[in-house]
Scaffold this active site. Structure first.
Site, PDB file in Angstrom:
ATOM      1  N   MET A  77      -0.923  10.627  10.804  1.00 42.68           N
ATOM      2  CA  MET A  77      -0.419   9.772  11.928  1.00 42.68           C
ATOM      3  C   MET A  77      -0.018   8.629  11.610  1.00 42.68           C
ATOM      4  O   MET A  77      -0.490   7.434  12.277  1.00 42.68           O
ATOM      5  CB  MET A  77      -1.553  10.030  12.876  1.00 42.68           C
ATOM      6  CG  MET A  77      -2.008  11.289  13.283  1.00 42.68           C
ATOM      7  SD  MET A  77      -0.771  12.404  13.747  1.00 42.68           S
ATOM      8  CE  MET A  77      -0.641  11.964  15.442  1.00 42.68           C
ATOM      9  N   ARG A  78       0.699   8.452  10.615  1.00 42.43           N
ATOM     10  CA  ARG A  78       1.282   7.150  10.000  1.00 42.43           C
ATOM     11  C   ARG A  78       2.974   7.232   9.781  1.00 42.43           C
ATOM     12  O   ARG A  78       3.271   8.395   9.061  1.00 42.43           O
ATOM     13  CB  ARG A  78       0.760   6.898   8.855  1.00 42.43           C
ATOM     14  CG  ARG A  78       0.595   5.294   8.506  1.00 42.43           C
ATOM     15  CD  ARG A  78      -0.634   5.098   7.297  1.00 42.43           C
ATOM     16  NE  ARG A  78      -1.775   4.857   8.082  1.00 42.43           N
ATOM     17  CZ  ARG A  78      -2.501   3.776   8.897  1.00 42.43           C
ATOM     18  NH1 ARG A  78      -1.824   2.655   8.556  1.00 42.43           N
ATOM     19  NH2 ARG A  78      -3.597   4.082   9.089  1.00 42.43           N
ATOM     20  N   HIS A 108       5.262  19.309  13.390  1.00 37.44           N
ATOM     21  CA  HIS A 108       5.179  18.295  14.663  1.00 37.44           C
ATOM     22  C   HIS A 108       4.988  19.549  15.806  1.00 37.44           C
ATOM     23  O   HIS A 108       5.574  20.775  15.864  1.00 37.44           O
ATOM     24  CB  HIS A 108       6.641  17.560  14.877  1.00 37.44           C
ATOM     25  CG  HIS A 108       6.265  16.923  16.331  1.00 37.44           C
ATOM     26  ND1 HIS A 108       5.646  15.677  16.257  1.00 37.44           N
ATOM     27  CD2 HIS A 108       6.881  17.232  17.329  1.00 37.44           C
ATOM     28  CE1 HIS A 108       5.857  15.066  17.467  1.00 37.44           C
ATOM     29  NE2 HIS A 108       6.452  16.051  18.444  1.00 37.44           N
ATOM     30  N   ARG A 123       0.803  -1.133   0.032  1.00 38.94           N
ATOM     31  CA  ARG A 123       0.072   0.059  -0.165  1.00 38.94           C
ATOM     32  C   ARG A 123       0.961   1.259   0.078  1.00 38.94           C
ATOM     33  O   ARG A 123       0.462   2.139  -0.607  1.00 38.94           O
ATOM     34  CB  ARG A 123      -1.097   0.060   1.274  1.00 38.94           C
ATOM     35  CG  ARG A 123      -2.202  -0.959   1.154  1.00 38.94           C
ATOM     36  CD  ARG A 123      -2.742  -1.127  -0.294  1.00 38.94           C
ATOM     37  NE  ARG A 123      -3.379   0.352  -0.518  1.00 38.94           N
ATOM     38  CZ  ARG A 123      -3.902   0.619  -1.591  1.00 38.94           C
ATOM     39  NH1 ARG A 123      -3.623  -0.293  -2.683  1.00 38.94           N
ATOM     40  NH2 ARG A 123      -4.195   1.816  -1.937  1.00 38.94           N
TER      41      ARG A 123
HETATM   42  C1  GAR Z   1      -1.153  19.023  14.348  1.00 42.44           C
HETATM   43  O1  GAR Z   1      -0.863  19.707  15.679  1.00 42.44           O
HETATM   44  C2  GAR Z   1       0.137  18.598  14.055  1.00 42.44           C
HETATM   45  O2  GAR Z   1       1.171  19.171  14.719  1.00 42.44           O
HETATM   46  C3  GAR Z   1      -0.065  17.119  14.685  1.00 42.44           C
HETATM   47  O3  GAR Z   1      -1.235  16.713  14.181  1.00 42.44           O
HETATM   48  C4  GAR Z   1      -2.189  18.019  14.422  1.00 42.44           C
HETATM   49  C5  GAR Z   1      -2.867  18.105  13.240  1.00 42.44           C
HETATM   50  O4  GAR Z   1      -3.901  18.915  13.276  1.00 42.44           O
HETATM   51  N1  GAR Z   1       0.841  16.128  14.116  1.00 42.44           N
HETATM   52  C6  GAR Z   1       1.534  15.125  14.690  1.00 42.44           C
HETATM   53  O5  GAR Z   1       1.525  15.126  16.109  1.00 42.44           O
HETATM   54  C7  GAR Z   1       2.609  14.555  13.948  1.00 42.44           C
HETATM   55  N2  GAR Z   1       3.430  13.595  14.627  1.00 42.44           N
HETATM   56  P1  GAR Z   1      -4.830  19.230  12.216  1.00 42.44           P
HETATM   57  O6  GAR Z   1      -5.397  17.978  11.312  1.00 42.44           O
HETATM   58  O7  GAR Z   1      -6.095  20.192  12.417  1.00 42.44           O
HETATM   59  O8  GAR Z   1      -4.001  19.883  10.842  1.00 42.44           O
END
Ligand code: GAR
Length: 193
Positions: free
Chosen positions: A92-93, A111, A70
């Site tokens: 988140m992958r 991040h 995939r």
């Molecule tokens: C954000 O805060 C980003 O920094 C985090 O997910 C959130 C997504 O928010 N990413 C991580 O933690 C990656 N390890 P969004 O869907 O509202 O953009």
């Protein structure tokens, strides 16, 4: 520079990018589409609202990584769309081969901490619980080592008297919404090395 956005969540950072583009703040970057590994992710609703293709693609049976076949299909889909820069905005992958070599030094991640502090999941919660006087957010190149690629930009967010986990998180998100479009616009200014 043709930009693909990958996300798994509500998509507030994808929306910040789309808004920046609409307001002429994304320079030579052009968002060509949104891809999500989760069929119900809010980020997919942005497609019809902003007139960009938004696609759910099956990542395979695992929760935090792709299956190898995939991941190859994702690489092919992004190549076929003509992506030149891949932006992980709440994706988140874990990204590994073959995606990394399909887009060498062409994948960036957002991040919600001042890396190298607090890599991994729940960065804002980790920062808050640590009692650190400040948190923030980082945009960095994606490499095989998680949350460890070279930094492209950081924004600091102080912890204020009277802050709650929610108010602190809200300010981290505001900082993200400013930082990510700035970095993408800057990368689009000149050809990537
Ligand atoms: C954000 O805060 C980003 O920094 C985090 O997910 C959130 C997504 O928010 N990413 C991580 O933690 C990656 N390890 P969004 O869907 O509202 O953009």
């Amino acid at each position: 520079m043709r930009v693909a956005i990958l996300g798994s969540g509500r998509g507030s950072n994808a929306e910040a990018l789309l808004r920046a583009q609409a307001e002429g703040r994304l320079g030579k970057a052009r968002i060509i589409g949104i891809w999500s590994d989760l069929p119900g992710a809010g980020i997919l609703d942005l497609g019809p609202r902003h007139g960009v293709p938004a696609t759910h693609l099956d990542p395979g049976p695992f929760r935090t990584k792709f299956s190898p076949e995939r991941e190859a299909a994702w690489a092919e889909a992004l190549k076929a769309a003509g992506a030149e820069l891949v932006v992980l905005a709440g994706f988140m992958r874990v990204v590994k081969e073959p995606l990394l070599s399909a887009f060498p030094r062409r994948i960036i991640n957002l991040h919600p901490t001042l890396l190298p502090a607090f890599p991994g999941l729940d960065g804002i919660g980790q920062t808050w619980r640590s009692g650190a006087p400040e948190g923030g957010c980082t945009v960095h190149w994606v490499t095989a080592a998680i949350d460890a690629g070279a930094h492209l930009g950081q924004a600091r967010v102080p912890r204020l008297p009277g802050d709650t986990p929610e108010s602190f998180a809200a300010r981290v998100h505001e900082a993200e919404h400013r930082l990510l479009p700035e970095v993408v616009a800057r990368l689009a200014e000149s050809p990537l090395p």
